[in-house]
Enzyme design. Sequence first.
Site, PDB file in Angstrom:
ATOM      1  CG  HIS A   1      -0.186   0.150   2.547  1.00  0.00           C
ATOM      2  ND1 HIS A   1       0.481  -0.908   3.131  1.00  0.00           N
ATOM      3  CD2 HIS A   1      -0.015   1.202   3.383  1.00  0.00           C
ATOM      4  CE1 HIS A   1       1.033  -0.523   4.276  1.00  0.00           C
ATOM      5  NE2 HIS A   1       0.753   0.769   4.451  1.00  0.00           N
TER       6      HIS A   1
ATOM      7  CG  ASP B   1       1.494   5.131   4.715  1.00  0.00           C
ATOM      8  OD1 ASP B   1       0.977   4.009   4.844  1.00  0.00           O
ATOM      9  OD2 ASP B   1       2.622   5.427   5.143  1.00  0.00           O
TER      10      ASP B   1
ATOM     11  CG  HIS C   1       4.933   1.154   3.120  1.00  0.00           C
ATOM     12  ND1 HIS C   1       4.411   2.277   2.511  1.00  0.00           N
ATOM     13  CD2 HIS C   1       4.307   1.061   4.315  1.00  0.00           C
ATOM     14  CE1 HIS C   1       3.507   2.829   3.298  1.00  0.00           C
ATOM     15  NE2 HIS C   1       3.410   2.110   4.402  1.00  0.00           N
TER      16      HIS C   1
ATOM     17  NE  ARG D   1       2.457   7.136   8.827  1.00  0.00           N
ATOM     18  CZ  ARG D   1       1.319   6.553   8.432  1.00  0.00           C
ATOM     19  NH1 ARG D   1       1.303   5.279   8.103  1.00  0.00           N
ATOM     20  NH2 ARG D   1       0.195   7.243   8.380  1.00  0.00           N
TER      21      ARG D   1
END
Length: 316
Positions: free
Chosen positions: A142, A144, A292, A307
């Site tokens: 995917h 983000d 990723h 993150r």
Amino acid sequence: MAAPTTSPKYAPPFARRVQILPYDLEAGPLSHLQAERERLAGLTWEHFDAAPMGATIGAELSGLDLARDLPDDVIAEVRQALLDFKVIFFRNQHLTPAQHVAFARRFGDLEEHPFIPANEDHPELVRFEKSPDVGGYENGWHSDVSWRVEPSMGSVLRAVEVPPSGGDTLFCDMYAVYEGLDDATRAQIDPLVAVHDYAQVFGALIKPGQLEELREKYPLVEHPVVRTHPETGRKLMYLNRFFGRRIVGLSDEESTALIDRLCRRAEIVEYQCRFQWAPGSIAFWDNRAVQHYASSDYWPARRVMERATIVGDRPH
Ligand code: OGA
Ligand code: MN
């Protein structure tokens, strides 16, 4: 080095890609990676060293201390390395959450995530805290927040606690995926637009009755299947199965089949690099250019990551 030439009269077996019938499967060298691989190998850097990882994606940067307030020219060079390598990695950076936020802010404003829990003191840090009770769902290719009108430019992910083994993250070069498609497929998908929807992944976190309210704030969005990177000017495939819901103008069946066929290309390992985390490791990816996949192979061990997500712009 000149590209190896193949005589039109005789191509030795396995010097080129071969179709493995009856499956949608090919084997052999991905020769279109050569130019980018050689370009990356030839780059030189003033403020750090960069050790390339995959063929066209990933480099470990050494010689920087991200806890410091780095000068603008160093930050500009880090940004250039991000554009070239698509994902860059740092080791032994034991940043506080505040230092993590401060480093990421040098590259743009930071987002807050409406569904994923955040660090208690820093709402700009999404916290992925995995344990026997929380398994997670990042183990699929995917990019983000592609469900946002303006999906993020990049993410800075920091390892807080790593499992004794496993828990690697894999990254895929979506320029290479696009360039590896046959001419007919590229021509087919160049004009297409896809609908992206967060409910496919985050549906389980949305309370009953809350979806309507969320749809007002975060409506379904449409993005081109092939986007032009706003900084490099290169075309890439911008579609993922986590949030990619359907292709505008196709029947549900055609749409699902095409999204599935295209997204499987991200699973080709020659397009990827894989990062093994240690405490203090940091990954910084260009969320416009890569997808990723966080390998979910360590349950029930704990794995804690934070993150910072840098605001991006509308894909075109
Ligand atoms: C992310 C994600 C990667 C990881 O941070 O966006 O998908 O390795 N997780 O935890
Ligand atoms: Mn992710």
